[in-house]
Design an enzyme around this catalytic site. Structure first.
Site: not given
Ligand code: NAD
Ligand code: UFG
Length: 338
Positions: A125, A150, A154
């Site tokens: 991330s 979290y 990472k």
């Molecule tokens: P998600 O929760 O939809 O997917 C994660 C999956 O992992 C789920 O299907 C869950 O059931 C599975 N899981 C969780 N713990 C587990 C375990 N111990 N063993 C086996 N399976 C397990 O999340 P996502 O948004 O698809 O994110 C996927 C990856 O990308 C994550 O590692 C997340 O940290 C990373 N990531 C996501 C975002 C975002 O904004 N969505 C941003 C940056 C990084």
């Molecule tokens: N926001 C609102 N209202 C809401 C939700 C979010 O105004 O109800 C704003 C937040 O304040 C922020 C922007 O929308 O300014 C984006 O917020 P998100 O929570 O969607 O995303 P972030 O940028 O905070 O988080 C993302 C990823 C995380 C990661 C983080 C690192 O989702 O996995 O960036 O900064 F850790």
């Protein structure tokens, strides 16, 4: 064509990546404990691609379950999505986050070593950059301690993987640093389905649009940005999914550990998301401005040129696509996969 193990493949980004892998002709084995996802997503992935995948329900913290998967399938590479991702929750239950994310990743690396599989793409991330540099973020900027548990997981996993690759030249590892994934598959069959109250902006907006929530609260409107609301780098989940296919191909040919930002490089404000969503989809999003949310940075976006130069990957989808596709998914599935 490769045989790819996808941990967390039933989740939001994982399911979209399975579609792209299958469409590119790869074989897919999903390993997921379904703690934050539904098997229905995998049924839909297979329906969309008209191809089948193998699903193994299991937990990455369980070494013997992982060993069995590597024994049963001749895996070429692993894409590792499995883990917990809610920033706020990670502050309440840090040890649970360390266990799933850090212990789980160690177990996976050990199982890979045992099976002599050394190609790994890891879901990192942009949060690993911490707060001490400024946008646009480049991969060679110094990393610093994220302000939540979290993000800390990472950073630890990235550093562990770097050290594993330094110690053993057989490793080939991609660290993909995602910015803000949004959107859904064009079909509206798969998308983001958060449990409980969404933490992230986009699912909150779509749940307001579909009537599940009353109004959107915008956290802060006095930031030093073009309209006073925070700016982020939103990336369409299908573009993000495709980046994994490019990264696997790159890693199957080279060794070492390398990081790539996955974003568009374009700062988009929270207010711009609300207004563009309303315009593109013809739906009103009742909104109020509230206090800033603790820990938010004013602007956070990528320099995404390294991924283009080295992986040959470039985002294709516009902001309008992201917002139309998010809404299409939510409209067709007002209660997600339930
Ligand atoms: P998600 O929760 O939809 O997917 C994660 C999956 O992992 C789920 O299907 C869950 O059931 C599975 N899981 C969780 N713990 C587990 C375990 N111990 N063993 C086996 N399976 C397990 O999340 P996502 O948004 O698809 O994110 C996927 C990856 O990308 C994550 O590692 C997340 O940290 C990373 N990531 C996501 C975002 C975002 O904004 N969505 C941003 C940056 C990084
Ligand atoms: N926001 C609102 N209202 C809401 C939700 C979010 O105004 O109800 C704003 C937040 O304040 C922020 C922007 O929308 O300014 C984006 O917020 P998100 O929570 O969607 O995303 P972030 O940028 O905070 O988080 C993302 C990823 C995380 C990661 C983080 C690192 O989702 O996995 O960036 O900064 F850790």
């Amino acid at each position: 064509m490769a045989k790819i193990l996808v941990t967390g493949g039933a989740g939001y980004i994982g399911s979209h990546t399975c579609v792209e892998l299958l469409n590119a002709g790869h074989e897919v084995i999903v390993f997921d404990n379904l703690s934050n996802s539904s098997e229905e997503a995998l049924r839909r992935v297979q329906k969309l691609t008209n191809k089948s995948l193998v699903f193994v329900q299991g937990d990455i913290r369980n070494q013997s379950e992982l060993d069995l998967v590597f024994q049963d399938h001749k895996i070429d590479a692993v894409i590792h999505f499995a883990g917990l991702k809610a920033v706020g929750e990670s502050q309440q239950i840090p040890l649970t986050y360390f266990d799933h994310n850090i212990t789980g990743s160690i177990q996976l690396i050990k199982a890979m070593e045992k099976a002599s599989v050394f190609t790994l793409v890891f879901s990192s991330s942009a949060t690993v950059y911490g707060e001490h540099s400024s946008s646009p973020y480049k991969e060679d900027f110094p990393l610093s301690m994220p302000n939540n548990n979290y993000g800390y997981t990472k950073l630890v996993i990235e550093q562990m993987l770097e050290k594993a690759a330094q110690a053993d030249v057989r490793w080939s590892i991609a660290l993909l640093r995602y910015f803000n994934p949004v959107g859904a598959h064009k079909s509206g069959e798969i998308g983001e389905d958060p449990q409980g109250t969404p933490n992230n902006l986009m699912p909150y907006v779509t749940q307001v649009a579909v009537g599940r929530r009353e109004k959107l609260s915008i956290f802060g409107h006095d930031y030093p940005t073009k309209d006073g609301t925070c700016e982020r780098d939103f990336i369409h989940v299908v573009d993000l999914a495709k980046a994994h296919v490019f990264a696997v191909i790159n890693r199957l040919k080279q060794t070492g550990c390398r990081a790539w930002n996955i974003g568009t490089g374009m700062p988009i404000s929270v207010l711009q998301i609300k207004e563009t969503f309303e315009k593109v989809n013809g739906v009103e999003i009742p909104t109020i401005f509230v206090e800033r949310r603790a820990g938010d940075l004013a602007a956070f976006y990528a320099d995404a040129t390294r991924a283009e130069q080295e992986l040959g990957w470039k985002p294709q989808y516009s902001l309008e696509d992201m917002l139309a596709d998010s809404w299409n998914w939510q409209k067709q599935n007002p209660n997600g996969y339930n």
